[in-house]
Design a protein around this motif. Sequence first.
Motif, PDB file in Angstrom:
ATOM      1  N   ALA A  19       1.054 -10.168   4.499  1.00  0.00           N
ATOM      2  CA  ALA A  19      -0.593  -8.899   3.718  1.00  0.00           C
ATOM      3  C   ALA A  19       0.066  -9.461   2.587  1.00  0.00           C
ATOM      4  O   ALA A  19       0.924  -9.199   1.518  1.00  0.00           O
ATOM      5  CB  ALA A  19      -0.079  -8.040   4.238  1.00  0.00           C
ATOM      6  N   SER A  20      -2.017  -9.357   1.439  1.00  0.00           N
ATOM      7  CA  SER A  20      -1.634  -9.226   0.129  1.00  0.00           C
ATOM      8  C   SER A  20      -3.298  -8.429   0.082  1.00  0.00           C
ATOM      9  O   SER A  20      -3.471  -8.055   0.549  1.00  0.00           O
ATOM     10  CB  SER A  20      -2.033 -10.647   0.059  1.00  0.00           C
ATOM     11  OG  SER A  20      -3.647 -11.183   0.629  1.00  0.00           O
ATOM     12  N   TYR A  21      -3.362  -7.966  -1.433  1.00  0.00           N
ATOM     13  CA  TYR A  21      -3.559  -7.328  -2.335  1.00  0.00           C
ATOM     14  C   TYR A  21      -3.699  -7.166  -3.394  1.00  0.00           C
ATOM     15  O   TYR A  21      -2.123  -7.374  -4.366  1.00  0.00           O
ATOM     16  CB  TYR A  21      -3.397  -5.696  -1.707  1.00  0.00           C
ATOM     17  CG  TYR A  21      -4.290  -4.855  -2.194  1.00  0.00           C
ATOM     18  CD1 TYR A  21      -5.536  -4.021  -2.193  1.00  0.00           C
ATOM     19  CD2 TYR A  21      -3.980  -4.412  -3.410  1.00  0.00           C
ATOM     20  CE1 TYR A  21      -6.384  -3.363  -3.220  1.00  0.00           C
ATOM     21  CE2 TYR A  21      -4.764  -3.247  -4.442  1.00  0.00           C
ATOM     22  CZ  TYR A  21      -6.313  -2.893  -3.613  1.00  0.00           C
ATOM     23  OH  TYR A  21      -6.922  -1.705  -4.413  1.00  0.00           O
ATOM     24  N   GLN A  22      -4.794  -7.747  -3.996  1.00  0.00           N
ATOM     25  CA  GLN A  22      -5.014  -8.455  -5.460  1.00  0.00           C
ATOM     26  C   GLN A  22      -3.618  -9.246  -6.034  1.00  0.00           C
ATOM     27  O   GLN A  22      -3.144  -9.189  -7.277  1.00  0.00           O
ATOM     28  CB  GLN A  22      -5.238  -7.477  -6.117  1.00  0.00           C
ATOM     29  CG  GLN A  22      -6.276  -5.954  -6.240  1.00  0.00           C
ATOM     30  CD  GLN A  22      -6.356  -4.789  -6.888  1.00  0.00           C
ATOM     31  OE1 GLN A  22      -5.615  -4.296  -7.183  1.00  0.00           O
ATOM     32  NE2 GLN A  22      -6.954  -4.610  -6.912  1.00  0.00           N
ATOM     33  N   ARG A  23      -4.126 -10.230  -5.344  1.00  0.00           N
ATOM     34  CA  ARG A  23      -3.060 -11.310  -5.236  1.00  0.00           C
ATOM     35  C   ARG A  23      -1.264 -10.333  -5.203  1.00  0.00           C
ATOM     36  O   ARG A  23      -0.344 -10.983  -5.743  1.00  0.00           O
ATOM     37  CB  ARG A  23      -3.106 -11.981  -6.649  1.00  0.00           C
ATOM     38  CG  ARG A  23      -3.756 -13.331  -6.565  1.00  0.00           C
ATOM     39  CD  ARG A  23      -5.164 -13.853  -7.303  1.00  0.00           C
ATOM     40  NE  ARG A  23      -6.193 -14.447  -7.345  1.00  0.00           N
ATOM     41  CZ  ARG A  23      -5.815 -15.337  -8.325  1.00  0.00           C
ATOM     42  NH1 ARG A  23      -5.202 -15.637  -9.471  1.00  0.00           N
ATOM     43  NH2 ARG A  23      -7.744 -16.212  -8.267  1.00  0.00           N
ATOM     44  N   ILE A  24      -0.843  -9.490  -4.620  1.00  0.00           N
ATOM     45  CA  ILE A  24       0.215  -8.972  -4.323  1.00  0.00           C
ATOM     46  C   ILE A  24       0.375  -9.628  -3.058  1.00  0.00           C
ATOM     47  O   ILE A  24       0.171  -9.014  -1.969  1.00  0.00           O
ATOM     48  CB  ILE A  24       0.890  -7.843  -4.866  1.00  0.00           C
ATOM     49  CG1 ILE A  24       0.356  -7.924  -6.752  1.00  0.00           C
ATOM     50  CG2 ILE A  24       1.918  -7.477  -4.566  1.00  0.00           C
ATOM     51  CD1 ILE A  24       0.652  -5.769  -7.142  1.00  0.00           C
ATOM     52  N   TYR A  25       2.114 -10.115  -2.861  1.00  0.00           N
ATOM     53  CA  TYR A  25       2.165  -9.755  -1.443  1.00  0.00           C
ATOM     54  C   TYR A  25       2.446  -9.224  -0.507  1.00  0.00           C
ATOM     55  O   TYR A  25       3.849  -9.267  -1.697  1.00  0.00           O
ATOM     56  CB  TYR A  25       2.534 -11.797  -1.064  1.00  0.00           C
ATOM     57  CG  TYR A  25       1.355 -13.036  -0.812  1.00  0.00           C
ATOM     58  CD1 TYR A  25       0.746 -12.913  -0.286  1.00  0.00           C
ATOM     59  CD2 TYR A  25       1.087 -12.951  -2.201  1.00  0.00           C
ATOM     60  CE1 TYR A  25      -0.623 -13.872  -0.447  1.00  0.00           C
ATOM     61  CE2 TYR A  25      -0.047 -13.796  -3.108  1.00  0.00           C
ATOM     62  CZ  TYR A  25      -0.371 -14.211  -2.112  1.00  0.00           C
ATOM     63  OH  TYR A  25      -1.666 -15.238  -2.089  1.00  0.00           O
ATOM     64  N   TYR A  26       3.288  -9.256   0.227  1.00  0.00           N
ATOM     65  CA  TYR A  26       3.713  -7.914   0.935  1.00  0.00           C
ATOM     66  C   TYR A  26       4.240  -7.902   2.563  1.00  0.00           C
ATOM     67  O   TYR A  26       3.324  -9.123   3.286  1.00  0.00           O
ATOM     68  CB  TYR A  26       3.128  -6.433   1.169  1.00  0.00           C
ATOM     69  CG  TYR A  26       2.709  -6.162   0.298  1.00  0.00           C
ATOM     70  CD1 TYR A  26       3.189  -5.000  -0.483  1.00  0.00           C
ATOM     71  CD2 TYR A  26       1.270  -6.110  -0.301  1.00  0.00           C
ATOM     72  CE1 TYR A  26       3.056  -4.037  -1.451  1.00  0.00           C
ATOM     73  CE2 TYR A  26       1.267  -5.488  -1.527  1.00  0.00           C
ATOM     74  CZ  TYR A  26       1.937  -4.672  -2.522  1.00  0.00           C
ATOM     75  OH  TYR A  26       1.618  -4.420  -3.560  1.00  0.00           O
ATOM     76  N   LEU A  27       5.175  -7.959   2.972  1.00  0.00           N
ATOM     77  CA  LEU A  27       6.184  -8.740   3.935  1.00  0.00           C
ATOM     78  C   LEU A  27       5.757  -7.117   4.844  1.00  0.00           C
ATOM     79  O   LEU A  27       6.010  -5.840   4.440  1.00  0.00           O
ATOM     80  CB  LEU A  27       7.063  -8.905   3.916  1.00  0.00           C
ATOM     81  CG  LEU A  27       7.917 -10.201   3.168  1.00  0.00           C
ATOM     82  CD1 LEU A  27       9.223 -10.233   3.254  1.00  0.00           C
ATOM     83  CD2 LEU A  27       7.214 -11.407   3.950  1.00  0.00           C
ATOM     84  N   SER A  28       5.299  -7.557   6.573  1.00  0.00           N
ATOM     85  CA  SER A  28       4.857  -5.940   7.432  1.00  0.00           C
ATOM     86  C   SER A  28       5.867  -6.121   8.180  1.00  0.00           C
ATOM     87  O   SER A  28       6.087  -7.222   8.571  1.00  0.00           O
ATOM     88  CB  SER A  28       3.496  -5.974   7.318  1.00  0.00           C
ATOM     89  OG  SER A  28       2.846  -5.071   8.246  1.00  0.00           O
ATOM     90  N   THR A  29       6.598  -5.192   8.960  1.00  0.00           N
ATOM     91  CA  THR A  29       6.859  -4.783   9.915  1.00  0.00           C
ATOM     92  C   THR A  29       7.595  -3.660  10.647  1.00  0.00           C
ATOM     93  O   THR A  29       6.684  -3.001   9.801  1.00  0.00           O
ATOM     94  CB  THR A  29       8.488  -5.264  10.028  1.00  0.00           C
ATOM     95  OG1 THR A  29       9.600  -5.530  10.940  1.00  0.00           O
ATOM     96  CG2 THR A  29       9.414  -4.139   8.921  1.00  0.00           C
ATOM     97  N   ASP A  30       7.704  -3.644  12.152  1.00  0.00           N
ATOM     98  CA  ASP A  30       7.377  -2.656  12.244  1.00  0.00           C
ATOM     99  C   ASP A  30       8.613  -1.468  12.624  1.00  0.00           C
ATOM    100  O   ASP A  30       9.783  -1.138  13.055  1.00  0.00           O
ATOM    101  CB  ASP A  30       7.037  -1.468  13.764  1.00  0.00           C
ATOM    102  CG  ASP A  30       7.215  -3.160  15.358  1.00  0.00           C
ATOM    103  OD1 ASP A  30       8.490  -3.888  14.638  1.00  0.00           O
ATOM    104  OD2 ASP A  30       6.622  -3.370  15.735  1.00  0.00           O
ATOM    105  N   ASP A  31       9.956  -2.648  12.301  1.00  0.00           N
ATOM    106  CA  ASP A  31      11.797  -2.523  12.261  1.00  0.00           C
ATOM    107  C   ASP A  31      12.315  -1.453  10.925  1.00  0.00           C
ATOM    108  O   ASP A  31      11.665  -1.634   9.463  1.00  0.00           O
ATOM    109  CB  ASP A  31      12.358  -3.849  11.781  1.00  0.00           C
ATOM    110  CG  ASP A  31      14.001  -3.578  12.365  1.00  0.00           C
ATOM    111  OD1 ASP A  31      13.831  -2.424  12.383  1.00  0.00           O
ATOM    112  OD2 ASP A  31      14.404  -4.282  12.339  1.00  0.00           O
ATOM    113  N   SER A  32      12.612   0.190  10.909  1.00  0.00           N
ATOM    114  CA  SER A  32      12.303   1.196  10.712  1.00  0.00           C
ATOM    115  C   SER A  32      13.999   0.798   9.837  1.00  0.00           C
ATOM    116  O   SER A  32      14.640   1.094   8.661  1.00  0.00           O
ATOM    117  CB  SER A  32      11.958   2.451  11.229  1.00  0.00           C
ATOM    118  OG  SER A  32      13.078   2.078  12.111  1.00  0.00           O
TER     119      SER A  32
END
Length: 142
Positions: A19-32
């Motif tokens: 995912a990205s927001y204002q050119r900052i990238y994020y990895l996303s998972t459901d693994d706590s």
Amino acid sequence: MKLRKGRFAKWQGNVYELASYQRIYYLSTDDSSLAEQGFRPQNGRPGRYIRKVSVKDLEDAYEVIPYTIYKSHRFLVEGETEDGNLVLITSDPYVQNDVNVKPYGRHEFIIEVSPHEVDLAEERRGILGFSSKASSYQKYQK
């Protein structure tokens, strides 16, 4: 069968949603269990965890576009309905001759089918400067 659609990235040998927001990238998972690797709960999305990541730290990044060939016509898989059917979309005007489709938007057609009627595949297109898997196709397993 899990439908994959959207942007993904490979980081430290594992694949995550991207995912990205204002050119900052994020990895996303459901693994706590990934908290020790910097993942934290995502605001507004219970059960989802995110981690900021630099593009230079990624091993690969790509967009997954699921598709199928149904009655000799190529359809993109738009999603799934609540009852488990697949929502297929095409811009092929000749599809009306062979398939009972409904108009959808401008110059597009839509149909719902059972996932048992089709074989799904995915196209990967490299993003963020990655192109190593830009043309690969993978068959989904049922």
